[in-house]
Motif scaffolding. Structure first.
Motif, mmCIF file in Angstrom:
data_model
loop_
_atom_site.group_PDB
_atom_site.id
_atom_site.type_symbol
_atom_site.label_atom_id
_atom_site.label_comp_id
_atom_site.label_asym_id
_atom_site.label_seq_id
_atom_site.Cartn_x
_atom_site.Cartn_y
_atom_site.Cartn_z
ATOM 1 N N LEU A 1 0.857 -1.185 0.000
ATOM 2 C CA LEU A 1 0.000 0.000 0.000
ATOM 3 C C LEU A 1 0.895 1.237 0.000
ATOM 4 O O LEU A 1 1.806 1.353 0.819
ATOM 5 N N VAL A 2 0.623 2.133 -0.932
ATOM 6 C CA VAL A 2 1.444 3.342 -1.058
ATOM 7 C C VAL A 2 0.598 4.579 -0.754
ATOM 8 O O VAL A 2 -0.523 4.707 -1.250
ATOM 9 N N VAL A 3 1.119 5.465 0.086
ATOM 10 C CA VAL A 3 0.532 6.789 0.324
ATOM 11 C C VAL A 3 1.512 7.798 -0.262
ATOM 12 O O VAL A 3 2.686 7.805 0.115
ATOM 13 N N ARG A 4 1.078 8.611 -1.208
ATOM 14 C CA ARG A 4 2.003 9.461 -1.975
ATOM 15 C C ARG A 4 1.579 10.921 -2.003
ATOM 16 O O ARG A 4 0.395 11.231 -2.026
ATOM 17 N N MET A 5 2.556 11.803 -2.000
ATOM 18 C CA MET A 5 2.327 13.202 -2.352
ATOM 19 C C MET A 5 3.549 13.700 -3.122
ATOM 20 O O MET A 5 4.602 13.062 -3.117
ATOM 21 N N ALA A 6 3.399 14.809 -3.823
ATOM 22 C CA ALA A 6 4.527 15.404 -4.548
ATOM 23 C C ALA A 6 4.534 16.899 -4.278
ATOM 24 O O ALA A 6 3.552 17.588 -4.522
ATOM 25 N N ILE B 1 8.944 13.585 -4.389
ATOM 26 C CA ILE B 1 7.884 12.586 -4.323
ATOM 27 C C ILE B 1 8.045 11.853 -2.998
ATOM 28 O O ILE B 1 9.079 11.224 -2.751
ATOM 29 N N VAL B 2 7.065 11.989 -2.135
ATOM 30 C CA VAL B 2 7.134 11.381 -0.812
ATOM 31 C C VAL B 2 6.201 10.175 -0.785
ATOM 32 O O VAL B 2 4.996 10.323 -1.005
ATOM 33 N N ASP B 3 6.753 8.998 -0.564
ATOM 34 C CA ASP B 3 5.955 7.768 -0.488
ATOM 35 C C ASP B 3 6.073 7.153 0.902
ATOM 36 O O ASP B 3 7.174 7.016 1.435
ATOM 37 N N TRP B 4 4.939 6.798 1.457
ATOM 38 C CA TRP B 4 4.914 5.913 2.621
ATOM 39 C C TRP B 4 4.408 4.583 2.103
ATOM 40 O O TRP B 4 3.299 4.506 1.563
ATOM 41 N N GLU B 5 5.216 3.523 2.286
ATOM 42 C CA GLU B 5 4.861 2.238 1.701
ATOM 43 C C GLU B 5 4.731 1.193 2.807
ATOM 44 O O GLU B 5 5.624 1.049 3.640
ATOM 45 N N PHE B 6 3.608 0.511 2.791
ATOM 46 C CA PHE B 6 3.324 -0.490 3.820
ATOM 47 C C PHE B 6 3.366 -1.877 3.184
ATOM 48 O O PHE B 6 2.670 -2.138 2.214
ATOM 49 N N GLN B 7 4.201 -2.753 3.737
ATOM 50 C CA GLN B 7 4.329 -4.109 3.220
ATOM 51 C C GLN B 7 3.600 -5.082 4.145
ATOM 52 O O GLN B 7 3.582 -4.886 5.357
ATOM 53 N N THR B 8 3.091 -6.154 3.566
ATOM 54 C CA THR B 8 2.356 -7.130 4.384
ATOM 55 C C THR B 8 3.269 -7.858 5.375
ATOM 56 O O THR B 8 2.786 -8.461 6.327
ATOM 57 N N ASP B 9 4.584 -7.804 5.165
ATOM 58 C CA ASP B 9 5.496 -8.461 6.110
ATOM 59 C C ASP B 9 5.828 -7.570 7.305
ATOM 60 O O ASP B 9 6.685 -7.913 8.122
ATOM 61 N N GLY B 10 5.164 -6.408 7.409
ATOM 62 C CA GLY B 10 5.359 -5.573 8.596
ATOM 63 C C GLY B 10 6.343 -4.437 8.391
ATOM 64 O O GLY B 10 6.562 -3.646 9.300
ATOM 65 N N ILE B 11 6.931 -4.344 7.213
ATOM 66 C CA ILE B 11 7.896 -3.271 6.954
ATOM 67 C C ILE B 11 7.166 -2.000 6.496
ATOM 68 O O ILE B 11 6.238 -2.070 5.697
ATOM 69 N N ILE B 12 7.580 -0.844 7.053
ATOM 70 C CA ILE B 12 7.138 0.453 6.557
ATOM 71 C C ILE B 12 8.342 1.094 5.872
ATOM 72 O O ILE B 12 9.413 1.198 6.475
#
Lengths: 485, 485
Positions: free
Chosen positions: A450-455, A464-475
């Motif tokens: 899941l990606v949360v993005r702004m520019a 470009i700022v991305d917050w990325e959430f992985q199913t393995d628990g990594i942000i």
């Protein structure tokens, strides 16, 4: 990250499991349908990369009217939700009857944002509880003096007022940044210097450059800004046509030229020929245009939900809000433990604290360039509306920002944030038994995040700022420059 | 990368521009249609991550029959194309009439691969030219002595034969790796040691472990291998049930036990409870299953073409072939210069030269673990058939490998390589004029790349090898472990 108290953890986990039993509210829908091409039966992207159509022009977000979402009637659902339009207007009303502002014909509100409730109260609060008291934190300049106020919206009063005690100066407002650009033109010395270089004053594109702090007498008790200009004659890519060596020192509050440095008379302004980077102008050869459309498709829709500013996806849950300085603030990030099935708190608050850009060139026109691109210009203030299909894929959900202008009236940053599930065809995890052991096992988990993005476009920089959430628990928190991704 | 001769460059560039005017041949088609779900009118992925369906079992690739592609009638189109089935069979025929093999009842062909023509000839060759003479390079073991041969398929003769001169020993064949696993069972001492630990001999899963080189007398003039075993009782995840401390030293050529090290009697074999990692067995909670299907879709099909082993995409062109040792060999990589419109040579040959895994644990059962996972086990030999929708997205094109078994007969590694366009919703390049300047410019280029992928399962390691081509001229070569992507 935070150290957790066991009992609080157990309590909150239980609460959250109960909450999760209640059905989730808003399923995000594909927005911006009008930019899609659904002629063929397929809705496919018309990414600019593939299309020769001229890009749609965008409106300056600072002056956009309120659009699709009904922001006018918005009410906060969560203690960390940003101030609503109604709340911004109430802050303005409360301030206007306060002696400080009553006594002054003009003032500047440098910042009006939510004052977050105490962390303990936020952690205790759960859906269905009475809302926590709403407060606004205001930074105001009145007759050149700075004030930091707390406005309690519950009791309609200013409950805290600190005057001149803060270190440093209030950040620039958009109006100040734009306003100082007219100041050099009042100077005949400046105008002469420009025309001497063969540049028409009508072709000037100028920028307000934060000027650092060097402890000199001229800097005391003044908000200073430096202005440098480019020529936009013959190209939109004015950064290729710098008027080198002309630096104007401006008092931002008085809108006065204090000094002009002019030492680049022998440096010519480049012609700007063949510098236009726009797709519609580029004469790309055929080989580079061969790509067929490609799109991230989710026939059953996205898997995440957005309830106000609360996002839930897979094993994740977090609160998300636009902020004029930080751009995106992520709060109360929780991940569901696969063993206990309970949500675990993993991060209370995360945001871009600063982006420092020191040029480290000692010459007169460059030495002062020590930009704080988030703190001085505002990642949220400079956020650009995300361009559907180009900045974010077709399965993206868009969120607007609502900020206050310098007189306190709210305005919209439309499409400021996008949220989408990303899938690059990659593998999250795999194990196959090798041919040697002859066991029939092949296990693969495709990677979806899941990606949360702004520019934010801070002058010539596109962050470009991305917050990325992985199913393995990594942000993953990524800040990328638009020129070197 | 290579230094280039200007004239060669100009000549080749011109040639390639002419070639590019000729229409491209094979448009890759979506293969493996049968695993797609097109019920809803959408063809969507049934990624294992979203589906509770039991994974399809795969056949051991070493023993697969020839499948969909008509490999039987394949003829080489390019000087670097791998040996075809017909060519493998001709090599075998030529060798069988050679005195060296005639005189021996048994022999092992450790390696049969294309002997590349001289680089200068390859660079000069262009489509339509007569094919360059085809040759095979063979490493053979006859009566324990190694030979390196060149077989000229043009004149049906062995044109070069070096005996015993190479340093080191020939690499292991799949038959040797599998064959040595039976050897320890001939030893009553080994069997006693296993049963004393409560492990049923029928539950053994053993691995051939390359044993390094330590200059001891026992290593001289012998191809040695060490065998360690696990118990697969109660779980497919036998790596969780090591029989610690039992190491069998085996002479691979004679298939004899030379020594047994047995010092782990006090280390119990773990139970293996709850160690099964298969999706069909996992009791995942509902929260983790919420993801809706997601797919990379290209309604007009992929943008790349594959003509035999020549791949063309966007501004790229390269040759691609499966290799038993390196896995993937990329050759003659060219990128089209946007200014001159000509193709430029950027890399003559690229491949995984080695993957060295030293455990650096001095104890008896671990000190020798200094695996050369590509050179000793073969990235191509250990390549697993890629699992459509899980290992590669739906828009992927698959390429088989054709290798020779130890007696020289060709066999298929099906779906060994996949090629696809990747799009994660990311941005390749962007520039927007910031709100300050009030210019109406927002330019974004979405990021699409071409990925060439294979996955080698070397015992408990799953290596995912990606060659990624970006439109900005960057080549990324990635090797990722399946457990930590």
């Amino acid at each position: 990250m935070e150290a957790k108290n066991l009992w609080r953890f157990l309590f909150l986990s239980t609460v959250v499991v109960i909450i999760s039993l209640v059905s989730w509210l808003h399923l995000p829908s594909y927005s911006n349908k009008e930019v899609l091409n659904c002629d063929s039966g397929w809705c496919t992207s018309k990414n600019r990369f593939y299309s020769s159509a001229r890009p749609k022009e965008i409106k300056n977000p600072s002056f956009s009217s309120f659009s699709t979402h009904d922001h006018q009637s918005e009410i906060p659902k969560h203690p960390l939700d940003p101030l609503t339009i109604q709340e911004f207007n109430r802050v303005r009303t409360i301030l206007s009857s306060h002696p400080l502002f009553k006594s002054s014909s003009s003032y500047t509100l440098s910042s009006v944002v939510l004052e977050e409730p105490d962390k303990k109260l936020v952690l205790k609060w759960k859906k269905g509880d009475p809302p926590l008291p709403r407060k606004a934190s205001v930074v105001a300049a009145v007759k050149g003096v700075s004030h930091v106020l707390t406005v309690d919206l519950e009791i309609s009063q200013v409950t805290s007022l600190e005057t001149g005690s803060a270190s440093g100066y209030p950040t620039m407002t958009m109006e100040e940044m734009v306003g100082v650009l007219e100041v050099p033109l009042k100077s005949t010395e400046f105008n002469r210097s420009i025309t001497k270089r063969g540049v028409n004053l009508a072709d000037l594109a100028c920028l307000p450059l934060s000027s650092g702090w060097y402890g000199t007498p001229v800097e005391e008790n003044r908000r200073l800004i430096k202005v440098q200009c480019y020529s936009k004659e013959g190209t939109v890519n004015f950064y290729m046509k710098p008027i080198e060596g002309v630096t104007v020192l401006v008092d931002m509050d008085r809108r006065e030229v204090l000094a002009i440095s002019d030492d680049g008379q022998n440096i010519p302004v480049p012609s700007g020929a063949n510098t236009d980077y726009r797709y519609s102008i580029q004469k790309l050869n055929g080989e580079l245009r061969l790509l067929n459309p490609i799109s991230l498709e989710q026939p059953k829709g996205p898997s995440f939900t957005v309830d106000g500013h609360l996002v839930k996806w897979a094993n994740w849950e977090f609160h998300l809000r636009p902020d004029p300085r930080a751009g995106i603030i992520i709060s109360q990030v929780k991940v569901r433990d696969p063993d206990t099935l309970k949500l675990r708190n993993v991060m209370y608050k995360g945001f871009t604290s600063e982006l420092f850009v020191p040029y480290m060139d000692p010459t007169e026109g460059w030495y002062f360039k020590t930009y704080m691109d988030a703190g001085e210009y505002g990642f949220g203030l400079q956020a650009m509306p995300l361009d559907p299909l180009n900045d974010c894929p077709r399965n993206a959900y868009y969120m607007d920002g609502v900020f206050a202008s310098s007189d306190g009236t709210p305005y919209l940053q439309p499409n400021m944030i996008c949220i989408f599930e990303s899938y690059a065809g990659d593998i999250a995890w795999r194990h196959a038994e090798c041919p040697i052991t002859n066991l029939k096992v092949t296990e693969v988990r495709p990677k979806v995040t899941l990606v949360v993005r702004m520019a934010a476009a801070v002058a010539n920089y596109d962050y470009i700022v991305d917050w990325e959430f992985q199913t393995d628990g990594i942000i993953r928190s990524k800040v990328r420059d638009g020129n070197s991704v």
